[in-house]
Design an enzyme around this catalytic site. Structure first.
Site, short mmCIF file in Angstrom:
data_model
loop_
_atom_site.label_atom_id
_atom_site.label_comp_id
_atom_site.label_asym_id
_atom_site.label_seq_id
_atom_site.Cartn_x
_atom_site.Cartn_y
_atom_site.Cartn_z
N GLU A 188 -48.70 61.23 4.72
CA GLU A 188 -47.39 60.86 5.28
C GLU A 188 -46.40 62.03 5.25
O GLU A 188 -45.30 61.94 4.69
CB GLU A 188 -46.85 59.66 4.51
CG GLU A 188 -47.78 58.46 4.60
CD GLU A 188 -47.37 57.29 3.71
OE1 GLU A 188 -46.21 57.26 3.26
OE2 GLU A 188 -48.23 56.43 3.42
N GLU A 305 -56.48 52.66 6.31
CA GLU A 305 -55.78 51.64 5.51
C GLU A 305 -55.46 50.38 6.33
O GLU A 305 -54.42 49.79 6.21
CB GLU A 305 -54.48 52.21 4.93
CG GLU A 305 -54.66 53.50 4.16
CD GLU A 305 -53.36 54.00 3.53
OE1 GLU A 305 -52.39 53.21 3.44
OE2 GLU A 305 -53.32 55.16 3.09
O1 G3I Z 1 -50.67 50.64 -12.97
C1 G3I Z 1 -49.32 50.22 -13.24
C2 G3I Z 1 -49.33 49.21 -14.39
O2 G3I Z 1 -49.80 49.84 -15.58
C3 G3I Z 1 -47.91 48.67 -14.58
O3 G3I Z 1 -47.93 47.65 -15.56
C4 G3I Z 1 -47.38 48.13 -13.27
C5 G3I Z 1 -45.94 47.68 -13.45
O4 G3I Z 1 -45.41 47.41 -12.18
O5 G3I Z 1 -47.41 49.14 -12.24
C6 G3I Z 1 -48.74 49.58 -12.00
O6 G3I Z 1 -48.70 50.58 -11.01
C7 G3I Z 1 -48.52 50.06 -9.70
C8 G3I Z 1 -49.68 50.57 -8.82
O7 G3I Z 1 -49.50 50.17 -7.45
C9 G3I Z 1 -51.02 50.08 -9.31
O8 G3I Z 1 -51.10 48.67 -9.18
C10 G3I Z 1 -47.21 50.61 -9.14
O9 G3I Z 1 -46.15 50.02 -9.86
C11 G3I Z 1 -47.08 50.26 -7.65
O10 G3I Z 1 -45.93 50.91 -7.11
C12 G3I Z 1 -48.30 50.76 -6.91
O11 G3I Z 1 -48.14 50.37 -5.54
C13 G3I Z 1 -49.05 50.99 -4.64
C14 G3I Z 1 -48.26 51.93 -3.70
O12 G3I Z 1 -49.15 52.48 -2.71
C15 G3I Z 1 -47.63 53.08 -4.45
O13 G3I Z 1 -48.63 53.86 -5.08
C16 G3I Z 1 -49.69 49.88 -3.81
O14 G3I Z 1 -50.49 49.06 -4.66
C17 G3I Z 1 -50.53 50.48 -2.71
O15 G3I Z 1 -51.03 49.45 -1.84
C18 G3I Z 1 -49.70 51.44 -1.86
O16 G3I Z 1 -50.58 52.05 -0.94
C19 G3I Z 1 -49.95 52.94 0.02
C20 G3I Z 1 -50.88 54.11 0.24
O17 G3I Z 1 -51.11 54.77 -1.00
C21 G3I Z 1 -50.31 55.06 1.30
N1 G3I Z 1 -50.08 54.34 2.55
C22 G3I Z 1 -49.18 53.17 2.40
C23 G3I Z 1 -49.76 52.21 1.36
C24 G3I Z 1 -48.88 50.98 1.22
O18 G3I Z 1 -47.66 51.35 0.70
#
Ligand code: G3I
Length: 396
Positions: A188, A305
């Site tokens: 991105e 994705e």
């Molecule tokens: O692992 C921690 C956990 O230890 C903690 O207790 C919890 C508290 O909220 O957070 C957990 O981490 C989360 C992580 O996903 C793993 O589940 C983060 O908060 C959360 O922000 C993260 O969200 C992911 C996001 O990317 C940011 O990394 C989404 O699941 C994921 O679907 C999303 O994927 C992105 C792609 O990487 C790029 N393209 C867009 C896509 C959708 O946004």
């Protein structure tokens, strides 16, 4: 055995088909828009109707991965390491997928608890699961403006950022060298809305620390650490039929041309394909033409994705599932017509676990239904759509 998308399909199509598609698109456009840059008003301007509903019956019950492999393609899905504890779900992953990609475990905030340490435990677990089930694995993502650890902003400086980036990539890519099909090296990085040079995402910390050269640095470091991995530039919101997406596609093409001219080891473009209800249904030809231009530059393309949001569709499940499936089929039929499209991954396999539940919830609070399997891990019309698109495409 014919695999009907849903038992009521014939009744459903009779009922649904009685609704002229223009009414359908009016219905949908009246629902407003969904994706980034697609306001409800913009959506209501979507004039081209959703194409006619497809018959999504397929022969047999072979998995998506085997249907893809029969054409030299790869089908896979994103997942998270803790979801493997859900035995039903991990069985479904192994049954349907030929490749996995970690939704979070290879991002900086998952790998880097401190500036001097790495935590590979969750990424290792996911890779071990994939390899034990003979699945390919792809890495996501080495450089992104999001998912940076809390310490990053106070630690990274223009003076140390290059070394920080190089050591991260050589450590992470080097650890898994030879075991990764492809890496999303940068993610991105184009966003013309910020009016930056060449449409670059000027809000990216990496751009602010190193300027545009962070891109070439990242690709060269990844190539040095794993010469066998396909190195991918992964991008979002490339699919819309809108002035914003037109500008984004143009900027992406120009950047790829520039990188190729500089000898940057970029091998593929990742098109994320997070689709809204009707966006792509209005003009897949633009997308087909864009992919032709990308592959003419010598790159492969991966759909990395894919999911189809249903938040503005009517509550009725059969209606939602059929419209979502129609979009999966239209989109994949268009993009797979180019033999340089080598893989399709959905961002999750089942509605049981999807980022859309929190990122794009429905106003009526009904569970969203963006993926091939429902929350009970049953195949949906969207599964049929992907299966049929694989069955109908040419062999690579
Ligand atoms: O692992 C921690 C956990 O230890 C903690 O207790 C919890 C508290 O909220 O957070 C957990 O981490 C989360 C992580 O996903 C793993 O589940 C983060 O908060 C959360 O922000 C993260 O969200 C992911 C996001 O990317 C940011 O990394 C989404 O699941 C994921 O679907 C999303 O994927 C992105 C792609 O990487 C790029 N393209 C867009 C896509 C959708 O946004």
């Amino acid at each position: 055995m014919l695999y009907e998308a849903c038992p009521t399909l014939s009744k459903f199509r009779t009922v649904f088909a009685a609704v002229p598609v223009l009414i359908l698109s009016t219905l949908l456009s009246g629902c407003g828009g969904g994706g980034s840059g697609t306001s409800p008003a913009a959506m209501s301007s979507v004039s081209a109707p959703v194409s006619t509903l497809q018959d999504l019956t397929v022969n047999g019950d072979a998995s998506l991965s085997s249907r893809a492999a029969a054409k030299g393609l790869i089908y896979g899905a994103a997942t998270k390491s803790y979801l493997l504890a859900d035995e039903q779900y991990s069985k479904a992953l192994a049954a349907e997928c030929g490749m996995l990609v970690p939704e979070a475990e290879l991002k900086w905030n998952a790998l880097r608890p401190t500036p001097d340490t790495y935590d590979f435990a969750r990424a290792d677990a996911l890779l071990a699961y994939a390899e034990s089930h003979n699945m390919l694995f792809r890495g996501h993502t080495l450089v992104w403006h999001e998912a940076l650890p809390a310490w990053f902003q106070s630690t990274a400086t223009p003076a140390n950022a290059e070394q920080m980036l190089r050591s991260h990539i050589s450590t992470v890519v080097g650890r898994y060298a030879g075991r990764i099909h492809s890496w999303d090296v940068v993610n991105e990085i184009i966003e013309p809305a910020y009016k930056g040079p060449d449409g670059l995402r000027t809000t990216s910390p990496w751009y602010q620390l190193l300027g545009e050269r962070y891109i070439d640095i990242a690709f060269r470091a990844a190539a040095a650490a794993d010469p066998n991995a396909i190195l991918v530039y992964n991008e979002i919101w490339l699919d819309n039929d809108s002035p914003a997406a037109d500008a984004k596609r143009t900027a992406v093409l120009n950047l790829i041309r520039k990188l190729k001219a500089a000898g940057t080891p970029i091998h593929a473009l990742g098109i994320q394909a997070h689709l809204d209800e009707v966006m792509i249904g209005s003009n897949v030809e633009k997308l087909r033409a864009f992919i032709e231009q990308v592959t003419a530059l010598g790159l492969k393309v991966m759909i990395t994705e894919m999911d189809v949001r249903d938040r503005y569709l009517p509550a009725d499940i059969a209606t939602r599932d059929q419209v979502v499936a129609n979009l999966y089929y239209n989109y994949l039929s268009a993009v797979l017509s180019n033999p340089s499209v080598i893989a399709v991954l959905t961002w999750g396999l089942s509605d049981r676990y999807t980022w859309n539940s929190t990122a794009y919830p429905r106003g009526d609070s009904l569970p969203v239904r963006p993926l091939p399997l429902d929350s009970g891990l049953n195949r949906k019309p969207a599964w049929n759509a992907i299966a049929k698109a694989f069955d109908n495409t040419s062999s690579r």
